[in-house]
Motif scaffolding. Structure first.
Motif, mmCIF file in Angstrom:
data_model
loop_
_atom_site.group_PDB
_atom_site.id
_atom_site.type_symbol
_atom_site.label_atom_id
_atom_site.label_comp_id
_atom_site.label_asym_id
_atom_site.label_seq_id
_atom_site.Cartn_x
_atom_site.Cartn_y
_atom_site.Cartn_z
ATOM 1 N N SER A 70 53.711 -24.385 -24.839
ATOM 2 C CA SER A 70 54.956 -24.080 -24.137
ATOM 3 C C SER A 70 56.015 -23.651 -25.152
ATOM 4 N N PRO A 71 57.023 -22.880 -24.711
ATOM 5 C CA PRO A 71 58.076 -22.457 -25.646
ATOM 6 C C PRO A 71 58.895 -23.650 -26.120
ATOM 7 N N PRO A 72 59.518 -23.516 -27.299
ATOM 8 C CA PRO A 72 59.622 -22.321 -28.143
ATOM 9 C C PRO A 72 58.320 -22.013 -28.887
ATOM 10 N N TYR A 73 58.120 -20.714 -29.172
ATOM 11 C CA TYR A 73 56.926 -20.249 -29.864
ATOM 12 C C TYR A 73 57.290 -19.857 -31.297
ATOM 13 N N LYS A 74 56.432 -20.271 -32.227
ATOM 14 C CA LYS A 74 56.679 -19.971 -33.637
ATOM 15 C C LYS A 74 55.519 -19.169 -34.208
ATOM 16 N N VAL A 75 55.871 -18.037 -34.828
ATOM 17 C CA VAL A 75 54.890 -17.158 -35.458
ATOM 18 C C VAL A 75 55.192 -17.127 -36.951
ATOM 19 N N THR A 76 54.190 -17.417 -37.780
ATOM 20 C CA THR A 76 54.373 -17.488 -39.229
ATOM 21 C C THR A 76 53.425 -16.511 -39.905
ATOM 22 N N ALA A 77 53.963 -15.751 -40.863
ATOM 23 C CA ALA A 77 53.160 -14.754 -41.569
ATOM 24 C C ALA A 77 53.324 -14.917 -43.073
ATOM 25 N N VAL A 78 52.222 -14.759 -43.804
ATOM 26 C CA VAL A 78 52.242 -14.761 -45.269
ATOM 27 C C VAL A 78 52.197 -13.314 -45.741
ATOM 28 N N GLY A 79 53.106 -12.977 -46.642
ATOM 29 C CA GLY A 79 53.185 -11.615 -47.164
ATOM 30 C C GLY A 79 54.478 -11.426 -47.926
ATOM 31 N N ASP A 80 54.862 -10.177 -48.141
ATOM 32 C CA ASP A 80 56.124 -9.867 -48.804
ATOM 33 C C ASP A 80 57.259 -10.101 -47.808
ATOM 34 N N PRO A 81 58.130 -11.092 -48.045
ATOM 35 C CA PRO A 81 59.168 -11.426 -47.057
ATOM 36 C C PRO A 81 60.051 -10.251 -46.671
ATOM 37 N N GLU A 82 60.463 -9.431 -47.639
ATOM 38 C CA GLU A 82 61.352 -8.319 -47.339
ATOM 39 C C GLU A 82 60.654 -7.277 -46.467
ATOM 40 N N LYS A 83 59.407 -6.977 -46.771
ATOM 41 C CA LYS A 83 58.667 -6.011 -45.967
ATOM 42 C C LYS A 83 58.428 -6.533 -44.557
ATOM 43 N N LEU A 84 58.157 -7.818 -44.451
ATOM 44 C CA LEU A 84 57.934 -8.403 -43.133
ATOM 45 C C LEU A 84 59.199 -8.332 -42.282
ATOM 46 N N LYS A 85 60.338 -8.670 -42.859
ATOM 47 C CA LYS A 85 61.600 -8.642 -42.099
ATOM 48 C C LYS A 85 62.022 -7.212 -41.771
ATOM 49 N N THR A 86 61.742 -6.277 -42.672
ATOM 50 C CA THR A 86 62.045 -4.870 -42.397
ATOM 51 C C THR A 86 61.219 -4.368 -41.221
ATOM 52 N N ALA A 87 59.949 -4.760 -41.172
ATOM 53 C CA ALA A 87 59.083 -4.340 -40.072
ATOM 54 C C ALA A 87 59.551 -4.938 -38.745
ATOM 55 N N LEU A 88 60.018 -6.174 -38.769
ATOM 56 C CA LEU A 88 60.545 -6.786 -37.547
ATOM 57 C C LEU A 88 61.758 -6.017 -37.034
ATOM 58 N N ALA A 89 62.659 -5.667 -37.942
ATOM 59 C CA ALA A 89 63.873 -4.965 -37.540
ATOM 60 C C ALA A 89 63.587 -3.552 -37.040
ATOM 61 N N ALA A 90 62.504 -2.938 -37.533
ATOM 62 C CA ALA A 90 62.196 -1.549 -37.192
ATOM 63 C C ALA A 90 61.391 -1.424 -35.894
ATOM 64 N N SER A 91 60.887 -2.513 -35.361
ATOM 65 C CA SER A 91 60.047 -2.459 -34.166
ATOM 66 C C SER A 91 60.873 -2.104 -32.929
ATOM 67 N N PRO A 92 60.544 -1.020 -32.216
ATOM 68 C CA PRO A 92 61.277 -0.675 -30.990
ATOM 69 C C PRO A 92 61.172 -1.769 -29.926
ATOM 70 N N GLU A 93 60.009 -2.412 -29.841
ATOM 71 C CA GLU A 93 59.841 -3.476 -28.847
ATOM 72 C C GLU A 93 60.746 -4.661 -29.150
ATOM 73 N N ILE A 94 60.882 -4.995 -30.417
ATOM 74 C CA ILE A 94 61.762 -6.107 -30.778
ATOM 75 C C ILE A 94 63.224 -5.709 -30.609
ATOM 76 N N GLN A 95 63.560 -4.462 -30.871
ATOM 77 C CA GLN A 95 64.920 -3.990 -30.626
ATOM 78 C C GLN A 95 65.281 -4.131 -29.149
#
Length: 260
Positions: A192-217
């Motif tokens: 049940s919510p809240p839902y948490k998604v965790t990713a390992v990788g380059d933090p800056e690239k991951l956050k940039t990809a989140l901001a650039a997603s049309p669906e997330i916008q």
């Protein structure tokens, strides 16, 4: 004795059923069928309560907990099997290196590195439009949907994530993020919510990809207008668990490579 000419049912004639009588008989027959069905369904219980729904909810919760325990047991057994296989392994170092690379890509081994997490939550049930020009929200505007979770997962993969977990489960190539109503069903377990998604990788690239997603916008419009939950955190160094569920394919078959 009445005259046959004046009688509505003379000799040799059947009584006529008028439409009103036919309709009345049909109504009573239908009512009897409904009462019988209700009695058969209730079996002496009160069917006006939510007890049956509560029992279904309890059953789902119980099965989800049981699946979690089975996943843990399966992971432990897999570790034991792999330890025995390594002990009796007759392969070369090159074979071992190739196997470790495959395990890493398959997501069955733990993964450590810098991590970013995204938390999504439903809006308050009594939420109203927070920005001028927006209509008052409908119930569907205030809850997390399957496409919202999928958008986050897809954006993190696009951002070069080396591994992702949703809630406490590692995702692999066959994982399906699905929502039924207001719950997430992931690999046989229910959340049940809240839902948490965790990713390992380059933090800056991951956050940039989140901001650039049309669906997330698009999702962010609902965050700003109605108060849906959205939180991005730098988690620092973190270790994701290895996938511990079954890896059997039920609806696909691996392609057999020709022997050279």
């Amino acid at each position: 004795m009445s005259n046959s000419a004046d009688s509505p049912t003379g000799p040799g004639r059947r009584p006529r059923w008028r439409p009103v009588r036919l309709l009345t008989a049909a109504v009573f027959a239908l009512a009897g069928l409904i009462f019988f069905t209700s009695f058969n369904t209730a079996k002496g219980t009160n069917i006006r309560t939510d007890a049956s729904l509560l029992k279904l909810s309890d059953l789902i919760e119980e099965r989800s907990h049981k699946n979690g325990k089975l996943d843990e047991s399966n992971g432990t057994l897999r570790d034991d099997v792999e330890s025995l296989a390594e002990r009796d392994n007759g392969g070369t170092k090159a074979d071992d290196a190739r196997l470790k690379a495959l395990e890493k890509n398959a997501g069955t081994k733990k993964l450590s590195g810098e991590a970013v997490s995204v938390t999504l939550a439903d809006a308050p049930p009594n939420a109203t439009a927070k920005l001028p020009g927006y209509p008052e929200p409908q119930p569907n505007d205030l809850v997390i949907h399957q496409q919202d979770l999928q958008a986050v997962v897809n954006a993190l993969w696009q951002g070069g994530a080396k591994g992702i977990k949703v809630m406490d489960q590692r995702l692999i190539s066959t994982s399906a993020v699905r929502c039924v109503g207001n719950t997430l069903i992931l690999q046989g377990r229910v959340y049940s919510p809240p839902y948490k998604v965790t990713a390992v990788g380059d933090p800056e690239k991951l956050k940039t990809a989140l901001a650039a997603s049309p669906e997330i916008q698009n999702y962010m419009l609902y965050v700003n207008a109605y108060g849906l939950g959205w939180k991005v955190d730098d988690d620092g160094a973190m270790t994701l668990p290895g996938y511990s569920g079954t890896v059997d394919l039920h609806y696909a078959k691996p392609v057999e490579q020709p022997v050279e």
